[in-house]
Design a protein around this motif. Structure first.
Motif, PDB file in Angstrom:
ATOM      1  N   ALA A 158     -12.010  34.838  -8.266  1.00  0.00           N
ATOM      2  CA  ALA A 158     -11.167  33.690  -9.743  1.00  0.00           C
ATOM      3  C   ALA A 158      -9.671  34.378  -9.892  1.00  0.00           C
ATOM      4  CB  ALA A 158     -12.123  34.725 -11.291  1.00  0.00           C
ATOM      5  N   ASP A 159      -9.217  35.409  -9.417  1.00  0.00           N
ATOM      6  CA  ASP A 159      -7.955  35.686  -9.756  1.00  0.00           C
ATOM      7  C   ASP A 159      -6.985  34.942  -8.634  1.00  0.00           C
ATOM      8  OD1 ASP A 159      -7.542  37.620 -11.606  1.00  0.00           O
ATOM      9  OD2 ASP A 159      -7.935  38.677  -9.335  1.00  0.00           O
ATOM     10  N   ILE A 160      -7.276  33.700  -7.859  1.00  0.00           N
ATOM     11  CA  ILE A 160      -6.697  33.195  -7.371  1.00  0.00           C
ATOM     12  C   ILE A 160      -6.528  31.703  -8.264  1.00  0.00           C
ATOM     13  CG2 ILE A 160      -6.482  31.749  -5.039  1.00  0.00           C
ATOM     14  CD1 ILE A 160      -7.173  34.430  -3.668  1.00  0.00           C
ATOM     15  N   SER A 161      -8.032  31.214  -8.052  1.00  0.00           N
ATOM     16  CA  SER A 161      -7.882  30.122  -8.745  1.00  0.00           C
ATOM     17  C   SER A 161      -6.956  29.989  -9.985  1.00  0.00           C
ATOM     18  CB  SER A 161      -9.097  29.761  -8.324  1.00  0.00           C
ATOM     19  OG  SER A 161     -10.231  30.755  -9.150  1.00  0.00           O
ATOM     20  N   PHE A 162      -6.786  31.005 -10.961  1.00  0.00           N
ATOM     21  CA  PHE A 162      -6.817  31.157 -12.029  1.00  0.00           C
ATOM     22  C   PHE A 162      -5.223  31.094 -11.769  1.00  0.00           C
ATOM     23  CE2 PHE A 162      -4.245  33.559 -15.220  1.00  0.00           C
ATOM     24  CZ  PHE A 162      -4.579  32.518 -16.607  1.00  0.00           C
ATOM     25  N   THR A 163      -4.781  31.772 -10.625  1.00  0.00           N
ATOM     26  CA  THR A 163      -3.207  31.242 -10.702  1.00  0.00           C
ATOM     27  C   THR A 163      -2.440  30.740 -10.159  1.00  0.00           C
ATOM     28  OG1 THR A 163      -3.314  34.154  -9.383  1.00  0.00           O
ATOM     29  CG2 THR A 163      -1.148  33.132  -9.065  1.00  0.00           C
ATOM     30  N   ILE A 164      -3.116  29.834  -9.176  1.00  0.00           N
ATOM     31  CA  ILE A 164      -3.094  28.907  -8.496  1.00  0.00           C
ATOM     32  C   ILE A 164      -2.850  27.256 -10.472  1.00  0.00           C
ATOM     33  CG2 ILE A 164      -3.682  26.253  -7.826  1.00  0.00           C
ATOM     34  CD1 ILE A 164      -5.190  28.213  -5.252  1.00  0.00           C
ATOM     35  N   MET A 165      -3.887  27.442 -10.543  1.00  0.00           N
ATOM     36  CA  MET A 165      -4.000  27.090 -11.759  1.00  0.00           C
ATOM     37  C   MET A 165      -2.872  27.063 -13.015  1.00  0.00           C
ATOM     38  SD  MET A 165      -7.734  26.057 -13.412  1.00  0.00           S
ATOM     39  CE  MET A 165      -8.344  27.496 -12.808  1.00  0.00           C
ATOM     40  N   MET A 179       5.087  47.408  -3.555  1.00  0.00           N
ATOM     41  CA  MET A 179       3.873  46.374  -2.607  1.00  0.00           C
ATOM     42  C   MET A 179       2.548  47.433  -2.236  1.00  0.00           C
ATOM     43  SD  MET A 179       4.671  43.680  -3.499  1.00  0.00           S
ATOM     44  CE  MET A 179       3.859  42.206  -2.641  1.00  0.00           C
ATOM     45  N   ASN A 180       2.187  47.839  -1.660  1.00  0.00           N
ATOM     46  CA  ASN A 180       1.290  48.618  -0.715  1.00  0.00           C
ATOM     47  C   ASN A 180      -0.065  48.437  -1.834  1.00  0.00           C
ATOM     48  OD1 ASN A 180       1.695  47.842   1.319  1.00  0.00           O
ATOM     49  ND2 ASN A 180       2.875  49.705   2.187  1.00  0.00           N
ATOM     50  N   VAL A 181       0.914  49.420  -3.179  1.00  0.00           N
ATOM     51  CA  VAL A 181      -0.355  49.779  -3.823  1.00  0.00           C
ATOM     52  C   VAL A 181      -0.877  48.817  -4.438  1.00  0.00           C
ATOM     53  CG1 VAL A 181      -1.028  51.104  -6.417  1.00  0.00           C
ATOM     54  CG2 VAL A 181       1.053  51.712  -4.430  1.00  0.00           C
ATOM     55  N   ILE A 182      -0.134  47.807  -4.879  1.00  0.00           N
ATOM     56  CA  ILE A 182      -0.659  46.588  -5.323  1.00  0.00           C
ATOM     57  C   ILE A 182      -1.753  45.508  -4.003  1.00  0.00           C
ATOM     58  CG2 ILE A 182      -0.165  43.954  -6.500  1.00  0.00           C
ATOM     59  CD1 ILE A 182       2.230  45.531  -7.441  1.00  0.00           C
ATOM     60  N   LEU A 183      -1.302  46.270  -3.134  1.00  0.00           N
ATOM     61  CA  LEU A 183      -1.817  45.010  -2.001  1.00  0.00           C
ATOM     62  C   LEU A 183      -3.381  45.475  -2.348  1.00  0.00           C
ATOM     63  CD1 LEU A 183      -1.438  42.313  -0.473  1.00  0.00           C
ATOM     64  CD2 LEU A 183      -1.257  43.849   1.358  1.00  0.00           C
ATOM     65  N   ASP A 184      -2.919  47.124  -1.820  1.00  0.00           N
ATOM     66  CA  ASP A 184      -4.810  48.085  -2.230  1.00  0.00           C
ATOM     67  C   ASP A 184      -5.492  47.878  -2.709  1.00  0.00           C
ATOM     68  OD1 ASP A 184      -4.582  49.036   0.317  1.00  0.00           O
ATOM     69  OD2 ASP A 184      -3.282  50.811  -0.380  1.00  0.00           O
ATOM     70  N   TYR A 185      -5.126  47.608  -4.241  1.00  0.00           N
ATOM     71  CA  TYR A 185      -5.845  46.854  -5.589  1.00  0.00           C
ATOM     72  C   TYR A 185      -6.664  45.766  -5.068  1.00  0.00           C
ATOM     73  CZ  TYR A 185      -7.191  46.432 -10.280  1.00  0.00           C
ATOM     74  OH  TYR A 185      -7.769  45.850 -10.729  1.00  0.00           O
ATOM     75  N   LEU A 186      -5.768  45.132  -5.004  1.00  0.00           N
ATOM     76  CA  LEU A 186      -6.468  43.190  -5.088  1.00  0.00           C
ATOM     77  C   LEU A 186      -7.645  44.029  -4.189  1.00  0.00           C
ATOM     78  CD1 LEU A 186      -3.588  41.006  -5.048  1.00  0.00           C
ATOM     79  CD2 LEU A 186      -5.245  42.072  -6.920  1.00  0.00           C
ATOM     80  N   LEU A 187      -7.121  44.292  -2.833  1.00  0.00           N
ATOM     81  CA  LEU A 187      -8.348  44.115  -1.446  1.00  0.00           C
ATOM     82  C   LEU A 187      -9.379  44.799  -2.250  1.00  0.00           C
ATOM     83  CD1 LEU A 187      -5.942  44.673   1.476  1.00  0.00           C
ATOM     84  CD2 LEU A 187      -7.166  42.788   0.460  1.00  0.00           C
ATOM     85  N   SER A 188      -9.204  46.077  -2.580  1.00  0.00           N
ATOM     86  CA  SER A 188     -10.383  46.573  -3.310  1.00  0.00           C
ATOM     87  C   SER A 188     -11.496  45.714  -4.246  1.00  0.00           C
ATOM     88  CB  SER A 188      -9.861  47.804  -3.844  1.00  0.00           C
ATOM     89  OG  SER A 188      -9.543  47.743  -5.275  1.00  0.00           O
TER      90      SER A 188
END
Lengths: 235, 650
Positions: B19-26, B2-11
């Motif tokens: 864009a990722d967040i709005s796409f996921t919500i839609m 999870m940490n790896v994914i989180l780190d990647y996302l924060l980078s």
């Protein structure tokens, strides 16, 4: 009301200065002949605009459907030969008036390089986000700035080291692409001293917007002086 | 993990996270609503449909989504350019180039073209009295190739970077040497997939119009919309083939290291020629159908026959023909031989003549009529006003020496938006308002329609008129910033305000669709336009049954319905007995072929060959399934057709 508003906008824009509008305020003979064509085409096209907009407004006002006419069947016409011929012939006439000086000026501008006498030669090398100007006669190299003498034709020999750029000095003349696989030549003749903006007009990468250069046009005497000093400094 | 994914996302940069967040919500919202209202089956019935009307509506819907996306990009561009030396969010340099490149690419290839193809799909068979297009399976395949190419280009933003060499993607900037990331690989591969679909669509409509016209529907009796869409289809086949070649060269250049477009061994101008041999006809591909729509709309809402029908048809053909002979006017500053330049300047000026014919014929169609100002007509009138300005600047651009100044400046940006928004987007709005009742059986709200038109139209002029002046001030196109003190700041700020006004205009349109769909109860009759329709699509129920025409219409003139009205009849005559109607099977193969192409394309873009191979395998598998399939369509019994038809007449 709309008309008054439009007038206001036009006045504001022209008051804020045609002097700001580089292309309308040329300082070189090439830019001047390009501007003449701009005015000619604008004048001819204004006739077209005037005719179309007059007919447009007139027809819209006159032939609106009035209350009570909803169920009418207005008479139907197929067309009108004479009218249709008119709007083929007149545009062709207008275009001819425009085409002749256009073609003449094009030949004149494109072949200027061969005609001009004793031009100042400058080799321009474009490279992502900078311009290099080399004066072979004096062996001087400048970066992102160029000095030109007034009233003397300058032949820029344009070449790119990487991608396609475009060399543009709006107040002195139109642009010419700077290609990596071909050498292009552009002749400009500054007619007034001053500092003019030069820029790259072809998208060339991340900092395309920052790829600009300053052009300083100075008196011939001052220019000669500068070449001597700069030449010594470089050695 | 999870940490790896989180780190990647924060980078990631903030815009991509957004864009990722709005796409996921839609995505979640869509899945939720589909499940909640049990609409999955309904969705599948649309996906697998081979009905030209449904395919047309899907084309319109998907390209409208792309329109919103590219429109938001336009707003971001305008925000970055609102002030001199501005630093808005992350959109400088590289990111700004991605914005402008995808804005242009999406708007041209995934909005303007498919919007019109969508309208073509809905309208052409109805206007010529046909029951479907010639190749319903291929039609569905066109749609899914377009969607799959569209997804690819749209996804590039969050998956590795968007194309960033402009919508024209000039080599050598687009080659791997100067833009190594996957961004510029998305461009040729995504457009190749979408373009394949477009070529198929073009062939489909050529055959449909030549072979499937109703009895008596001679060529010189076809409505102008159909005529223009016919010529457009021919242009598509020729122009998109040139594009396919160009894209193939660029793909090979990037993936396999060929040097055809390189500066050292090859010639980057090859790309420019091929691209514009496609690119200029493309302007007419998206303008001609709009001309056709306006011809129909102006004639119906002025209650007058189209003035000079033969010359209108002739003008379309001439424009289509000349459109292939003007491409070099995009390359006047390249340094070509002067004689070549002059030739293309001449052809460019000539094209003004047939365009002038059209403008005057439209004006004289209105003369002596009873002009109504419903929303479709407002858009048509707005078009005349706007397009004349765009056409005039077009002639100005054709004067070569002056073009040395205009070229690649904001003057060109102004011109191209006047022409493309003025013709295509106004045309699509006009067509959508005009045919919405035919597609959905309800009329779009007129009040909101007028709000939509005036905000969008006025916003448009506020946005783009100042750009002419900016260009003359020396502002090159595709710059992310400009210095203070040139007077550019004021004009740019006005332009940005106008862009937001256009955005509000589009919002009105969306609200209109929502309110009409949700709250309008009234179903419209065959001909909702005050019973003064002229062409065949208004002789059948709205929305039409799957087979469109229960019996074949009898066409004896150019405007059969109007003639019937004038004679006091309620509708035209239909000929023949009721018969069993053949309808194509619905099929999921095109959908899966689209998915196959999508997977393969991702494989090609990232050069992961197993993925590319498996994607292509899916495609070939589907093709072979199709080859051995024995589905020859279904037959609707004549008794059922008769009953439905009788019910429709009440």
């Amino acid at each position: 009301m709309t008309f008054r508003y439009a007038l206001f906008v036009i006045v504001i824009i022209s008051a804020s200065g045609c002097s700001n509008i580089a292309v309308l305020n040329p300082k070189g003979s090439e830019a001047q002949s390009e501007l003449n064509l701009l005015y000619l085409s604008l004048a001819l096209m204004s006739i077209v605009l005037l005719v179309v907009f007059t007919l447009f407004t007139r027809f819209l006002m006159k032939y609106r459907e009035l209350p009570g006419q909803e169920n009418d069947f207005p008479t139907q016409v197929n067309g009108n030969k004479k009218l249709e011929i008119t709007w083929v012939v007149i545009p062709i006439a207008i275009l001819t008036i425009l085409a002749v000086p256009t073609f003449a000026t094009t030949y004149q501008l494109d072949n200027k390089t061969e005609i001009v006498r004793e031009p100042l030669e400058i080799n321009v090398t474009a490279q992502q986000y900078k311009w290099k100007f080399h004066y072979p006669e004096h062996d001087i190299t400048l970066e992102n700035e160029v000095k030109l003498p007034v009233d003397r034709p300058v032949v820029f020999t344009l070449h790119s080291k990487d991608v396609i750029h475009s060399f543009w000095l709006p107040q002195l003349g139109g642009k010419k692409d700077v290609l990596p696989n071909q050498v292009n030549k552009l002749t400009l003749t500054p007619l007034e001293t001053g500092v003019y903006d030069g820029k790259c007009a072809e998208l060339c990468g991340a900092n395309h917007a920052l790829m600009t250069f300053d052009t300083t046009v100075i008196e011939q005497e001052a220019f000669n002086q500068w070449t001597r000093v700069a030449d010594i400094q470089e050695d | 993990m999870m940490n790896v994914i989180l780190d990647y996302l924060l980078s990631l940069p903030s815009d991509i996270i957004f864009a990722d967040i709005s796409f996921t919500i839609m995505l979640i919202a869509t899945v939720y609503f589909l499940t909640k209202y049990a609409k999955w089956k309904w969705l599948w019935s649309w996906i697998t449909s081979t009905d030209h009307k449904k395919i047309g509506i899907m084309y319109l819907f998907v390209s409208f989504l792309f329109f919103i996306r590219a429109g938001i990009e336009a707003l971001l561009i305008r925000m970055q350019l609102a002030f001199p030396n501005n630093e808005f969010w992350v959109f400088q340099g590289e990111r700004f180039n991605q914005l402008t490149s995808t804005h242009g690419t999406v708007m041209i290839f995934l909005v303007a073209t498919p919007l019109l193809i969508g309208l073509m799909n809905v309208i052409v068979p109805l206007q010529i009295g046909a029951r479907d297009v010639a190749f319903p399976f291929m039609n569905s395949l066109s749609l899914w190739l377009f969607i799959s190419g569209g997804i690819l280009i749209n996804a590039s933003f969050v998956a590795g970077g968007s194309p960033n060499a402009g919508w024209t993607t000039y080599a050598p900037l687009a080659s791997k040497e100067f833009t190594p990331g996957p961004g510029n690989s998305y461009y040729p591969i995504g457009l190749q997939v979408a373009g394949l679909g477009t070529i198929m669509g073009g062939i489909n409509f050529i055959v449909t119009i030549i072979k499937m016209r109703a009895p008596g529907m001679r060529f010189m009796r076809m409505p102008l919309s159909t005529w223009s869409m016919f010529i457009t289809s021919i242009l598509i086949v020729y122009a998109f083939s040139a594009l396919a070649v160009a894209l193939l060269l660029l793909t090979f250049e990037r993936l396999f290291g060929t040097v055809i477009l390189s500066a050292s061994e090859g010639n980057p101008l090859i790309w420019q020629h091929l691209f514009w041999i496609f690119g200029h006809p493309e302007v007419y591909i998206i303008a001609l159908p709009a001309f056709g729509i306006f011809s129909d709309v102006i004639s119906v809402f002025s209650k007058r026959k189209l003035f000079g029908y033969p010359s209108m048809v002739f003008a379309i053909i001439l424009i289509g023909f000349l459109g292939f002979m003007v491409w070099v006017h995009h390359m006047f500053t390249v340094g070509l031989n002067t004689n070549i330049t002059i030739f293309f300047a001449l052809t460019t000026m000539l094209i003004a003549v047939p365009t002038g014919i059209k403008i005057f014929n439209w004006l004289f169609t209105m003369r002596g009529g009873r002009i109504r100002f419903d929303t479709p007509m407002l858009y048509a009138l707005g078009f005349i006003f706007t397009f004349v300005i765009g056409g005039v600047t077009g002639v100005m651009l054709g004067t070569v020496p002056a073009d040395y100044q205009y070229h690649d400046s904001y003057f060109v940006v102004a011109h191209l938006h006047y022409v493309i928004i003025g013709a295509t987007i106004f045309g699509v709005f006009s067509g959508v308002y005009y045919w919405w009742p035919k597609m959905f059986g309800k009329k779009l709200n007129e009040t909101l329609g007028k709000w939509n038109f005036w905000t969008f139209g006025i916003g448009f002029h506020i946005t783009f008129f100042p750009m002419h002046v900016m260009g003359l001030m020396g502002m090159p196109r595709r710059v992310f910033t400009y210095p203070e003190g040139d007077g550019l700041g004021f004009l740019n700020f006005i332009s940005t305000c106008g862009a937001f006004m256009m955005g509000i205009g589009v919002l009105f349109f969306m609200i209109n669709i929502y309110i009409t769909t949700r709250y309008t109860k009234k179903r419209v009759l065959n001909d909702p336009w005050f019973s003064r329709g002229r062409t065949l699509e208004w002789t059948i129920p709205s929305p039409p049954p799957a087979y469109n025409f229960a019996r074949l219409p009898e066409v004896k003139s150019r405007e059969p319905l109007w003639d019937a009205y004038e004679r006091g009849n309620k509708n035209i005559n239909f000929i023949g007995e009721y018969e069993d109607i053949h309808l194509p099977n619905s099929t999921s193969l095109p959908f899966f072929m689209g998915i196959g192409f999508l997977i393969a394309s991702f494989g090609f873009v990232f050069e992961i060959w197993p993925v590319a191979l498996s994607g292509m395998l899916i495609v070939f598998l589907m093709m072979s399934i199709r080859s051995f399939q024995q589905k020859n369509g279904i037959h609707l019994p004549k008794e059922k057709v008769r009953v439905q038809d009788m019910r429709g007449e009440d």
